[in-house]
Design an enzyme around this catalytic site. Structure first.
Site, mmCIF file in Angstrom:
data_model
loop_
_atom_site.group_PDB
_atom_site.id
_atom_site.type_symbol
_atom_site.label_atom_id
_atom_site.label_comp_id
_atom_site.label_asym_id
_atom_site.label_seq_id
_atom_site.Cartn_x
_atom_site.Cartn_y
_atom_site.Cartn_z
ATOM 1 N N LYS A 152 15.904 -5.655 -1.453
ATOM 2 C CA LYS A 152 17.146 -5.084 -0.892
ATOM 3 C C LYS A 152 16.799 -4.319 0.382
ATOM 4 O O LYS A 152 15.789 -3.606 0.431
ATOM 5 C CB LYS A 152 17.836 -4.156 -1.896
ATOM 6 C CG LYS A 152 19.084 -3.478 -1.301
ATOM 7 C CD LYS A 152 19.985 -2.878 -2.359
ATOM 8 C CE LYS A 152 19.531 -1.549 -2.895
ATOM 9 N NZ LYS A 152 19.428 -0.479 -1.874
ATOM 10 N N ASP A 184 14.954 2.711 -4.135
ATOM 11 C CA ASP A 184 14.131 3.786 -3.564
ATOM 12 C C ASP A 184 14.734 5.154 -3.899
ATOM 13 O O ASP A 184 14.169 6.189 -3.559
ATOM 14 C CB ASP A 184 13.889 3.598 -2.065
ATOM 15 C CG ASP A 184 15.165 3.624 -1.242
ATOM 16 O OD1 ASP A 184 16.259 3.680 -1.834
ATOM 17 O OD2 ASP A 184 15.057 3.579 0.001
ATOM 18 N N SER A 185 15.870 5.142 -4.619
ATOM 19 C CA SER A 185 16.385 6.390 -5.197
ATOM 20 C C SER A 185 15.350 7.002 -6.138
ATOM 21 O O SER A 185 15.465 8.166 -6.526
ATOM 22 C CB SER A 185 17.691 6.138 -5.965
ATOM 23 O OG SER A 185 17.513 5.106 -6.908
ATOM 24 N N GLU A 243 28.079 1.014 -0.840
ATOM 25 C CA GLU A 243 27.882 2.360 -1.392
ATOM 26 C C GLU A 243 28.832 3.358 -0.730
ATOM 27 O O GLU A 243 28.894 3.447 0.509
ATOM 28 C CB GLU A 243 26.423 2.806 -1.187
ATOM 29 C CG GLU A 243 26.181 4.221 -1.728
ATOM 30 C CD GLU A 243 24.721 4.600 -1.891
ATOM 31 O OE1 GLU A 243 23.834 3.773 -1.641
ATOM 32 O OE2 GLU A 243 24.478 5.763 -2.279
ATOM 33 N N GLU A 280 18.681 -1.941 3.629
ATOM 34 C CA GLU A 280 19.873 -1.217 4.068
ATOM 35 C C GLU A 280 20.193 -1.569 5.523
ATOM 36 O O GLU A 280 19.295 -1.608 6.356
ATOM 37 C CB GLU A 280 19.642 0.300 3.960
ATOM 38 C CG GLU A 280 19.473 0.762 2.533
ATOM 39 C CD GLU A 280 19.318 2.281 2.423
ATOM 40 O OE1 GLU A 280 19.433 2.988 3.448
ATOM 41 O OE2 GLU A 280 19.070 2.756 1.303
ATOM 42 N N ASP A 322 13.771 -2.383 -3.709
ATOM 43 C CA ASP A 322 14.089 -1.913 -2.355
ATOM 44 C C ASP A 322 12.893 -1.990 -1.421
ATOM 45 O O ASP A 322 11.765 -1.651 -1.808
ATOM 46 C CB ASP A 322 14.510 -0.435 -2.407
ATOM 47 C CG ASP A 322 16.009 -0.267 -2.525
ATOM 48 O OD1 ASP A 322 16.744 -1.192 -2.157
ATOM 49 O OD2 ASP A 322 16.439 0.813 -2.977
HETATM 50 O O1 KIV Z 1 18.102 3.150 -4.287
HETATM 51 C C1 KIV Z 1 19.085 2.950 -5.022
HETATM 52 O O2 KIV Z 1 19.111 3.313 -6.208
HETATM 53 C C2 KIV Z 1 20.232 2.272 -4.453
HETATM 54 C C3 KIV Z 1 21.492 2.256 -5.264
HETATM 55 C C4 KIV Z 1 22.129 3.581 -5.176
HETATM 56 C C5 KIV Z 1 22.375 1.153 -4.883
HETATM 57 O O3 KIV Z 1 20.166 1.778 -3.376
#
Ligand code: KIV
Length: 289
Positions: free
Chosen positions: A117, A48-49, A186, A119, A87
């Site tokens: 993924k 989600d970056s 992270e 968090e 994510d």
């Molecule tokens: O969203 C993302 O790119 C991430 C990485 C920084 C691990 O969670």
């Protein structure tokens, strides 16, 4: 394209046992995913970056499941032989189990991911368990968790004192017990990350978490300086300067159009031209008869 078979979560655990580092990079679209696959990456993370590096937000908080599905589909089209993790974005796994599984279903069926993924640590362990029991592999993510940036009070290094390091270890163990197949660490101190990696049987994948992790992940745009204003980050190593190359390439194009240097003779079609060749898409050949 390298002829390799996609990794799976069983092979990842074996890589940890055999001390073979796992490589992961983010990608958000078809060309970045194909290039990462061709380069031999083990895992692609549709992170989600993308909110920051592709959509121009300040944080990942505005990113939606629709955004993740859209980008994940493009990545899956580009990297059909690579394990793809996508994510679950902000607040999409904190409601009922049904609601969470609905979002997971979209990421898997519409986004064509192999895993999701999430968090968070012990507080989301039961959610991780629900998703794993539904047959979906889960990658955990602890340490600096950008979706909680407002609660953490900024982008801070985690695991600096013994109390914090112990909390991270407990979170990691809770995720492992819940069935996560690996955990992203992270911005965690090298000491804490190494200790967590030693304690777990599942792999850890570090970003700014030092040399003791079982694998490493970086953001595509950081690795390649693919941005207009790159800000140096201590934990990133850059391997190319695409920003500079793109700026320079476009600037030369602008100059050549302005001076009529482009198009030149080799770029124009003449009346007897038959073969158009590959205009768009993968090797598509349109021949005129
Ligand atoms: O969203 C993302 O790119 C991430 C990485 C920084 C691990 O969670």
């Amino acid at each position: 394209m390298t002829s390799k078979h996609a990794l799976n979560i069983v092979k990842m655990k074996k890589m940890k046992q055999d001390n073979i580092p796992i490589t992961m990079i983010t990608a958000y679209d078809y060309p970045s995913a194909s290039l990462a696959e061709e380069a031999g990456i083990d895992i692609i993370l549709v992170g989600d970056s993308l909110g920051n590096v592709v959509l121009g937000y300040d944080t990942t908080i505005p990113v939606t499941v629709d955004d993740m599905v859209y980008h994940s589909r493009a990545v899956a089209r580009g990297a059909g032989h690579t394990f793809i993790v996508t994510d679950l974005p902000f607040m999409t796994y904190h409601g009922s189990a049904d609601e969470t599984l609905r979002q997971v279903r979209r990421i898997m069926q519409e986004g064509h991911a192999h895993a999701v993924k999430l968090e968070g640590g012990a507080e989301i362990a039961s959610t991780v368990q629900t998703i794993v029991q539904a047959g979906v592999p889960v990658l955990g993510h602890i340490g600096l968790t950008p979706q909680s940036v407002n609660q953490i009070g900024g982008y801070r290094i985690q695991g600096k004192d013994e109390h914090d390091a112990r909390r991270l270890l407990e979170d990691a163990k809770a995720l492992e017990q819940a069935g996560a197949f690996a955990i992203v660490l992270e911005l965690v101190t090298e000491e804490a990350a190494a200790a967590i990696s030693r304690e777990l049987t599942i792999p850890t994948i570090g970003i700014g978490a030092g040399r003791g992790c079982d694998g490493q992940v970086l953001v595509f745009h950081d690795v390649l300086k693919y941005t207009s204003e790159y800000r140096e980050k201590k934990f990133v190593k850059t391997y190319a300067d695409l920003g500079e190359q793109i700026r320079s390439g476009i600037s030369t194009y602008v100059q050549e159009v302005k001076t009529r240097a482009f198009p030149a003779e080799q770029h124009v079609f003449t009346a007897d031209e038959k073969l158009l060749g590959s205009l768009y898409g993968k090797g598509k050949v349109d021949s005129q008869s």
